[in-house]
Design a protein around this motif. Structure first.
Motif, PDB file in Angstrom:
ATOM      1  N   VAL A  45       0.688  -1.072   0.056  1.00 25.71           N
ATOM      2  CA  VAL A  45      -0.065   0.082  -0.034  1.00 25.71           C
ATOM      3  C   VAL A  45       0.802   1.193  -0.015  1.00 25.71           C
ATOM      4  CG1 VAL A  45      -1.904   1.234   1.400  1.00 25.71           C
ATOM      5  CG2 VAL A  45      -1.943  -1.039   1.041  1.00 25.71           C
ATOM      6  N   THR A  46       1.889   1.329   0.878  1.00 26.33           N
ATOM      7  CA  THR A  46       2.833   2.433   0.911  1.00 26.33           C
ATOM      8  C   THR A  46       3.426   2.663  -0.436  1.00 26.33           C
ATOM      9  OG1 THR A  46       3.266   2.068   3.140  1.00 26.33           O
ATOM     10  CG2 THR A  46       4.767   3.636   1.903  1.00 26.33           C
ATOM     11  N   ILE A  47       4.032   1.733  -1.310  1.00 29.35           N
ATOM     12  CA  ILE A  47       4.291   1.951  -2.789  1.00 29.35           C
ATOM     13  C   ILE A  47       3.230   2.436  -3.492  1.00 29.35           C
ATOM     14  CG2 ILE A  47       5.252   0.649  -4.660  1.00 29.35           C
ATOM     15  CD1 ILE A  47       6.994  -0.809  -2.552  1.00 29.35           C
ATOM     16  N   ALA A  48       1.877   2.036  -3.446  1.00 26.75           N
ATOM     17  CA  ALA A  48       1.037   2.247  -4.404  1.00 26.75           C
ATOM     18  C   ALA A  48       0.541   3.646  -4.150  1.00 26.75           C
ATOM     19  CB  ALA A  48       0.002   1.438  -4.124  1.00 26.75           C
ATOM     20  N   VAL A  49       0.628   4.127  -2.844  1.00 30.27           N
ATOM     21  CA  VAL A  49       0.089   5.683  -2.609  1.00 30.27           C
ATOM     22  C   VAL A  49       1.114   6.583  -3.046  1.00 30.27           C
ATOM     23  CG1 VAL A  49      -1.629   4.767  -0.988  1.00 30.27           C
ATOM     24  CG2 VAL A  49       0.175   5.442  -0.037  1.00 30.27           C
ATOM     25  N   SER A  50       2.353   5.945  -2.797  1.00 29.95           N
ATOM     26  CA  SER A  50       3.644   6.860  -3.107  1.00 29.95           C
ATOM     27  C   SER A  50       3.674   7.176  -4.615  1.00 29.95           C
ATOM     28  CB  SER A  50       4.892   6.339  -2.646  1.00 29.95           C
ATOM     29  OG  SER A  50       4.874   6.182  -1.410  1.00 29.95           O
ATOM     30  N   GLN A  51       3.099   6.181  -5.419  1.00 27.36           N
ATOM     31  CA  GLN A  51       3.071   6.208  -6.695  1.00 27.36           C
ATOM     32  C   GLN A  51       2.070   7.235  -7.392  1.00 27.36           C
ATOM     33  OE1 GLN A  51       1.211   5.333  -9.643  1.00 27.36           O
ATOM     34  NE2 GLN A  51       2.866   6.287 -10.888  1.00 27.36           N
ATOM     35  N   ASP A  52       0.688   6.889  -6.632  1.00 29.40           N
ATOM     36  CA  ASP A  52      -0.665   7.893  -6.714  1.00 29.40           C
ATOM     37  C   ASP A  52      -1.512   7.612  -5.481  1.00 29.40           C
ATOM     38  OD1 ASP A  52      -3.155   8.385  -7.647  1.00 29.40           O
ATOM     39  OD2 ASP A  52      -2.915   7.592  -9.787  1.00 29.40           O
ATOM     40  N   GLY A  53      -1.368   8.971  -4.998  1.00 28.42           N
ATOM     41  CA  GLY A  53      -1.965   8.925  -3.792  1.00 28.42           C
ATOM     42  C   GLY A  53      -3.572   8.367  -3.565  1.00 28.42           C
ATOM     43  N   ARG A  54      -4.115   8.569  -4.864  1.00 32.87           N
ATOM     44  CA  ARG A  54      -5.640   8.170  -5.094  1.00 32.87           C
ATOM     45  C   ARG A  54      -5.956   6.578  -4.702  1.00 32.87           C
ATOM     46  NH1 ARG A  54      -7.049   9.944 -10.840  1.00 32.87           N
ATOM     47  NH2 ARG A  54      -5.186   8.854 -11.020  1.00 32.87           N
ATOM     48  N   ALA A  55      -4.497   5.878  -4.716  1.00 31.05           N
ATOM     49  CA  ALA A  55      -4.823   4.323  -4.300  1.00 31.05           C
ATOM     50  C   ALA A  55      -5.185   4.271  -2.877  1.00 31.05           C
ATOM     51  CB  ALA A  55      -3.404   3.874  -4.745  1.00 31.05           C
ATOM     52  N   LEU A  56      -4.984   5.356  -2.159  1.00 26.91           N
ATOM     53  CA  LEU A  56      -5.637   5.093  -0.598  1.00 26.91           C
ATOM     54  C   LEU A  56      -6.834   4.344  -0.550  1.00 26.91           C
ATOM     55  CD1 LEU A  56      -4.599   5.422   2.105  1.00 26.91           C
ATOM     56  CD2 LEU A  56      -5.474   7.778   2.187  1.00 26.91           C
ATOM     57  N   GLN A  57      -7.795   4.985  -1.714  1.00 26.33           N
ATOM     58  CA  GLN A  57      -9.085   4.466  -1.540  1.00 26.33           C
ATOM     59  C   GLN A  57      -9.281   2.869  -1.733  1.00 26.33           C
ATOM     60  OE1 GLN A  57     -11.347   5.195  -5.424  1.00 26.33           O
ATOM     61  NE2 GLN A  57      -9.343   6.086  -5.965  1.00 26.33           N
ATOM     62  N   PHE A  58      -8.313   2.198  -2.116  1.00 30.13           N
ATOM     63  CA  PHE A  58      -8.407   0.515  -1.952  1.00 30.13           C
ATOM     64  C   PHE A  58      -7.684  -0.103  -1.045  1.00 30.13           C
ATOM     65  CE2 PHE A  58      -8.213   2.414  -6.579  1.00 30.13           C
ATOM     66  CZ  PHE A  58      -9.471   2.254  -7.115  1.00 30.13           C
ATOM     67  N   ALA A  59      -6.862   0.569  -0.165  1.00 28.25           N
ATOM     68  CA  ALA A  59      -6.329   0.248   0.888  1.00 28.25           C
ATOM     69  C   ALA A  59      -7.194  -0.341   1.987  1.00 28.25           C
ATOM     70  CB  ALA A  59      -5.322   1.177   1.394  1.00 28.25           C
ATOM     71  N   GLY A  60      -6.806  -1.265   2.795  1.00 25.84           N
ATOM     72  CA  GLY A  60      -7.597  -1.757   3.932  1.00 25.84           C
ATOM     73  C   GLY A  60      -7.724  -0.670   4.719  1.00 25.84           C
ATOM     74  N   GLU A  61      -8.879  -0.565   5.748  1.00 27.92           N
ATOM     75  CA  GLU A  61      -9.138   0.283   6.697  1.00 27.92           C
ATOM     76  C   GLU A  61      -8.358   0.598   7.688  1.00 27.92           C
ATOM     77  OE1 GLU A  61     -12.809   0.832   9.942  1.00 27.92           O
ATOM     78  OE2 GLU A  61     -13.044  -0.610   8.255  1.00 27.92           O
ATOM     79  N   ALA A  62      -7.375  -0.221   8.079  1.00 24.23           N
ATOM     80  CA  ALA A  62      -6.442   0.112   9.001  1.00 24.23           C
ATOM     81  C   ALA A  62      -5.264   0.915   8.450  1.00 24.23           C
ATOM     82  CB  ALA A  62      -5.896  -1.223   9.700  1.00 24.23           C
ATOM     83  N   LEU A  63      -5.084   0.432   7.179  1.00 26.37           N
ATOM     84  CA  LEU A  63      -3.839   1.353   6.611  1.00 26.37           C
ATOM     85  C   LEU A  63      -4.233   2.733   6.090  1.00 26.37           C
ATOM     86  CD1 LEU A  63      -2.208  -1.430   4.452  1.00 26.37           C
ATOM     87  CD2 LEU A  63      -1.393  -0.391   6.590  1.00 26.37           C
TER      88      LEU A  63
END
Length: 153
Positions: A45-63
């Motif tokens: 998740v950290t790599i995904a959101v570092s590449q595109d912050g909008r990826a946060l919407q697909f991360a698990g709730e805790a993250l």
């Protein structure tokens, strides 16, 4: 690798951490297709959101409530604010700071902040351009407009 069941092959790919890491490092939004366990994996998740912050919407709730992950997402794209989890969702200071850089983020506020007149007036006082993004009901309110003018001098 050939298989008689292409769906199973695809499912296996999206469950393979190294393969998914490679994908999300190039296109963060591909986190959407990752296996659930990887959407809850801090590294992925950290790599995904570092590449595109909008990826946060697909991360698990805790993250979505993890400070390191949230900061990585917001550093990449402040619009990720709409996907942060508690306690960030209602964090007045964070919201004011982000609105200072992108006034249109007023439209993405949590219901708690969107209905907090004091907060909205503070946002407008610190970033006058935010007024155009406040909902029509507030902008049409004579009391709200007068309070905004009073705070801005």
């Amino acid at each position: 690798m050939e298989t008689e069941h292409p769906e199973e092959f695809v499912r296996q790919l999206w469950s393979d951490k190294s393969w998914v890491l490679d994908r999300v490092s190039k296109r963060g939004l591909d986190l959407r297709d990752a296996a659930a366990i990887l959407k809850n994996d801090r590294d992925v998740v950290t790599i995904a959101v570092s590449q595109d912050g909008r990826a946060l919407q697909f991360a698990g709730e805790a993250l979505r409530a993890d400070p390191e992950v949230v900061n990585a997402a917001l550093s990449n794209d402040v619009r990720a604010f709409q996907h942060v989890g508690p306690p960030f969702r209602d964090d007045r200071e964070l919201a004011l700071r982000l609105i200072g850089t992108r006034p249109e983020l007023v439209k993405l506020l949590s219901p708690t902040l969107m209905t907090d007149l004091g907060f909205l007036l503070d946002a407008i006082a610190s970033t006058p351009g935010a007024m155009r993004y406040v909902d029509q009901a507030h902008r049409s309110s004579k009391e709200f407009a007068l309070s905004a003018v009073e705070r801005n001098g």
